[in-house]
Scaffold this motif. Structure first.
Motif, PDB file in Angstrom:
ATOM      1  N   HIS A  93       0.799  -1.268   0.002  1.00 28.18           N
ATOM      2  CA  HIS A  93       0.048   0.268   0.022  1.00 28.18           C
ATOM      3  C   HIS A  93       0.851   1.293   0.083  1.00 28.18           C
ATOM      4  CE1 HIS A  93      -3.323   2.774   0.894  1.00 28.18           C
ATOM      5  NE2 HIS A  93      -2.593   3.147   2.014  1.00 28.18           N
ATOM      6  N   LEU A  94       1.818   1.270   0.904  1.00 29.62           N
ATOM      7  CA  LEU A  94       2.567   2.572   0.896  1.00 29.62           C
ATOM      8  C   LEU A  94       3.546   2.723  -0.495  1.00 29.62           C
ATOM      9  CD1 LEU A  94       4.102   2.462   4.640  1.00 29.62           C
ATOM     10  CD2 LEU A  94       2.333   3.891   3.510  1.00 29.62           C
ATOM     11  N   SER A  95       4.107   1.801  -0.979  1.00 22.80           N
ATOM     12  CA  SER A  95       4.508   1.847  -2.534  1.00 22.80           C
ATOM     13  C   SER A  95       3.831   2.415  -3.273  1.00 22.80           C
ATOM     14  CB  SER A  95       5.258   0.510  -2.801  1.00 22.80           C
ATOM     15  OG  SER A  95       6.158   0.303  -1.958  1.00 22.80           O
ATOM     16  N   LYS A  96       2.592   1.879  -3.225  1.00 26.87           N
ATOM     17  CA  LYS A  96       1.441   2.186  -4.310  1.00 26.87           C
ATOM     18  C   LYS A  96       1.186   3.811  -4.097  1.00 26.87           C
ATOM     19  CE  LYS A  96      -2.115  -0.340  -4.452  1.00 26.87           C
ATOM     20  NZ  LYS A  96      -3.592  -0.892  -3.918  1.00 26.87           N
ATOM     21  N   LYS A  97       1.137   4.261  -2.678  1.00 26.68           N
ATOM     22  CA  LYS A  97       0.833   5.605  -2.260  1.00 26.68           C
ATOM     23  C   LYS A  97       1.901   6.458  -3.073  1.00 26.68           C
ATOM     24  CE  LYS A  97      -0.576   8.528   1.611  1.00 26.68           C
ATOM     25  NZ  LYS A  97      -0.701   8.647   2.979  1.00 26.68           N
ATOM     26  N   THR A  98       3.040   5.919  -2.890  1.00 26.50           N
ATOM     27  CA  THR A  98       4.355   6.837  -3.447  1.00 26.50           C
ATOM     28  C   THR A  98       4.170   6.992  -4.962  1.00 26.50           C
ATOM     29  OG1 THR A  98       5.558   6.252  -1.503  1.00 26.50           O
ATOM     30  CG2 THR A  98       6.939   6.754  -3.504  1.00 26.50           C
ATOM     31  N   MET A  99       3.833   5.909  -5.517  1.00 22.53           N
ATOM     32  CA  MET A  99       4.015   5.772  -6.969  1.00 22.53           C
ATOM     33  C   MET A  99       2.720   6.660  -7.532  1.00 22.53           C
ATOM     34  SD  MET A  99       4.583   1.828  -7.833  1.00 22.53           S
ATOM     35  CE  MET A  99       4.546   2.026  -9.650  1.00 22.53           C
ATOM     36  N   VAL A 100       1.449   6.748  -6.849  1.00 22.90           N
ATOM     37  CA  VAL A 100       0.546   7.803  -7.162  1.00 22.90           C
ATOM     38  C   VAL A 100       1.071   9.082  -7.033  1.00 22.90           C
ATOM     39  CG1 VAL A 100      -1.786   8.571  -6.722  1.00 22.90           C
ATOM     40  CG2 VAL A 100      -1.548   6.036  -6.742  1.00 22.90           C
ATOM     41  N   GLN A 101       1.794   9.447  -5.998  1.00 25.72           N
ATOM     42  CA  GLN A 101       2.336  10.852  -5.672  1.00 25.72           C
ATOM     43  C   GLN A 101       3.186  11.242  -6.835  1.00 25.72           C
ATOM     44  OE1 GLN A 101       3.738  10.318  -1.631  1.00 25.72           O
ATOM     45  NE2 GLN A 101       1.663  11.026  -0.747  1.00 25.72           N
ATOM     46  N   GLN A 102       3.940  10.063  -7.259  1.00 25.60           N
ATOM     47  CA  GLN A 102       4.829  10.525  -8.409  1.00 25.60           C
ATOM     48  C   GLN A 102       4.041  10.749  -9.341  1.00 25.60           C
ATOM     49  OE1 GLN A 102       7.332   6.580  -7.808  1.00 25.60           O
ATOM     50  NE2 GLN A 102       8.515   7.923  -9.177  1.00 25.60           N
ATOM     51  N   MET A 103       3.223  10.186  -9.850  1.00 26.12           N
ATOM     52  CA  MET A 103       2.290  10.385 -11.232  1.00 26.12           C
ATOM     53  C   MET A 103       1.477  11.839 -11.108  1.00 26.12           C
ATOM     54  SD  MET A 103       0.105   6.888 -11.838  1.00 26.12           S
ATOM     55  CE  MET A 103       1.068   5.360 -12.724  1.00 26.12           C
ATOM     56  N   LEU A 104       1.067  12.216  -9.707  1.00 25.69           N
ATOM     57  CA  LEU A 104       0.468  13.326  -9.781  1.00 25.69           C
ATOM     58  C   LEU A 104       1.379  14.596  -9.626  1.00 25.69           C
ATOM     59  CD1 LEU A 104      -2.292  12.439  -7.312  1.00 25.69           C
ATOM     60  CD2 LEU A 104      -2.480  12.618  -9.653  1.00 25.69           C
ATOM     61  N   SER A 105       2.469  14.267  -9.277  1.00 24.76           N
ATOM     62  CA  SER A 105       3.562  15.711  -9.218  1.00 24.76           C
ATOM     63  C   SER A 105       3.968  15.929 -10.650  1.00 24.76           C
ATOM     64  CB  SER A 105       4.858  15.012  -8.220  1.00 24.76           C
ATOM     65  OG  SER A 105       5.609  14.056  -8.803  1.00 24.76           O
ATOM     66  N   ASP A 106       3.838  14.886 -11.667  1.00 20.19           N
ATOM     67  CA  ASP A 106       4.406  15.132 -12.860  1.00 20.19           C
ATOM     68  C   ASP A 106       3.339  15.481 -13.664  1.00 20.19           C
ATOM     69  OD1 ASP A 106       7.035  14.808 -11.856  1.00 20.19           O
ATOM     70  OD2 ASP A 106       7.452  13.275 -13.683  1.00 20.19           O
ATOM     71  N   PHE A 107       2.068  15.355 -13.190  1.00 21.81           N
ATOM     72  CA  PHE A 107       0.917  15.619 -14.160  1.00 21.81           C
ATOM     73  C   PHE A 107       0.454  17.034 -14.480  1.00 21.81           C
ATOM     74  CE2 PHE A 107      -3.887  15.840 -14.791  1.00 21.81           C
ATOM     75  CZ  PHE A 107      -3.887  14.893 -15.908  1.00 21.81           C
ATOM     76  N   THR A 108       0.245  17.443 -15.678  1.00 21.13           N
ATOM     77  CA  THR A 108      -0.168  18.750 -16.123  1.00 21.13           C
ATOM     78  C   THR A 108      -1.166  18.549 -16.859  1.00 21.13           C
ATOM     79  OG1 THR A 108       1.045  18.737 -18.044  1.00 21.13           O
ATOM     80  CG2 THR A 108       2.185  19.185 -16.084  1.00 21.13           C
ATOM     81  N   LYS A 109      -1.818  19.580 -17.339  1.00 25.34           N
ATOM     82  CA  LYS A 109      -3.131  20.053 -18.049  1.00 25.34           C
ATOM     83  C   LYS A 109      -2.616  19.539 -19.633  1.00 25.34           C
ATOM     84  CE  LYS A 109      -2.386  24.774 -19.152  1.00 25.34           C
ATOM     85  NZ  LYS A 109      -3.304  26.165 -19.157  1.00 25.34           N
ATOM     86  N   HIS A 110      -1.099  19.443 -19.917  1.00 31.51           N
ATOM     87  CA  HIS A 110      -0.916  18.932 -21.277  1.00 31.51           C
ATOM     88  C   HIS A 110      -0.696  17.447 -21.428  1.00 31.51           C
ATOM     89  CE1 HIS A 110      -0.727  23.349 -22.095  1.00 31.51           C
ATOM     90  NE2 HIS A 110       0.057  23.530 -21.069  1.00 31.51           N
ATOM     91  N   ARG A 111      -0.744  16.866 -20.287  1.00 30.71           N
ATOM     92  CA  ARG A 111      -0.405  15.410 -20.304  1.00 30.71           C
ATOM     93  C   ARG A 111      -1.673  14.699 -20.026  1.00 30.71           C
ATOM     94  NH1 ARG A 111       5.206  14.251 -17.025  1.00 30.71           N
ATOM     95  NH2 ARG A 111       6.657  15.067 -18.457  1.00 30.71           N
ATOM     96  N   THR A 112      -1.608  13.274 -20.555  1.00 27.70           N
ATOM     97  CA  THR A 112      -2.578  12.507 -20.521  1.00 27.70           C
ATOM     98  C   THR A 112      -2.079  11.133 -20.066  1.00 27.70           C
ATOM     99  OG1 THR A 112      -4.050  13.566 -22.233  1.00 27.70           O
ATOM    100  CG2 THR A 112      -4.802  11.264 -21.592  1.00 27.70           C
TER     101      THR A 112
END
Length: 227
Positions: free
Chosen positions: A154-173
């Motif tokens: 669970h903690l690794s999954k949470k870290t990975m989701v945070q990784q994704m969201l930190s790099d997410f922008t309105k120009h990315r899908t």
């Protein structure tokens, strides 16, 4: 806007993907779900140009154009586990002109990893996070993740989701294939339900009058009770 129209993929005279069409807004996070064998991985590999197929893609119909438009994280790590992290990073630099070493360095620092470490010395969770970092370090409009959270805690999954969201922008899908619906429900803007090579439902919170969880919708669809 990313558009796919009349996508078909045939293996050994068997239709694996059957006339798939969809539109995705820029800056969306899309869930891709379905039982094993429903066509999720084949769809992602067609989108990223690893498989040849029939159909229209707004980013370009040739495999080369699709490869340049997408970043793909497969369900398994594609490099030998005895490689150093630096060796794998160097391969990405050679393969992908859009790969950003600066972004990759940021991810390594956040994960407290050194590029001199060997991949097989990392725990499975850290291997997955390293692979995710490689994918996110490419500078492209569309990111495809095939079961990125498979087999991690669970903690690794949470870290990975945070990784994704930190790099997410309105120009990315992002398109994320996953069986882990409960933990990811609030992440998705839309969810494509696949079965027998077709999108049988494009679902969001407004798709039904009364809100249902993704797990409830999944059970109703594949259990035969979804209207």
């Amino acid at each position: 806007m990313f558009e796919v129209s009349h996508l078909q993929k045939i293996f050994h005279q068997k239709k694996i993907l059957n006339n798939i069409s969809f539109n995705i807004r820029d800056g969306s996070i899309i869930g891709l779900v379905g039982p094993n064998g429903s066509g999720k991985t084949t769809l992602l590999k067609c989108l990223t140009g690893l498989y040849s197929c029939k159909g229209y893609f707004s980013c370009g119909n040739s495999p080369e154009e699709r490869k340049a438009f997408t970043s793909y994280m497969a369900s398994s790590f594609p490099f030998t586990s005895y490689s150093k992290l630096r060796d794998v990073i160097d391969i990405y630099c050679l393969l992908f002109p859009d790969f950003s070493e600066k972004v990759m360095e940021k991810h390594l620092q956040n994960l407290q990893l050194k590029d001199s470490q060997l991949v097989h010395h990392l725990s499975y969770g850290y291997q997955r996070q390293f692979y995710l970092s490689l994918s996110l370090s490419r500078q492209v409009p569309l990111y495809l993740f095939d079961e990125p959270f498979q087999g991690i805690d669970h903690l690794s999954k949470k870290t990975m989701v945070q990784q994704m969201l930190s790099d997410f922008t309105k120009h990315r899908t992002f398109i994320i294939s996953s069986h882990q619906l409960n933990d990811l429900e609030n992440l998705f803007d839309e969810v494509f339900f696949l079965n027998h090579g077709q999108i049988i439902l494009n679902y969001n919170n407004d798709s039904t009058q009364n809100y249902q969880s993704l797990t409830e919708v999944y059970e109703q669809i594949y259990g035969g009770s979804y209207d």
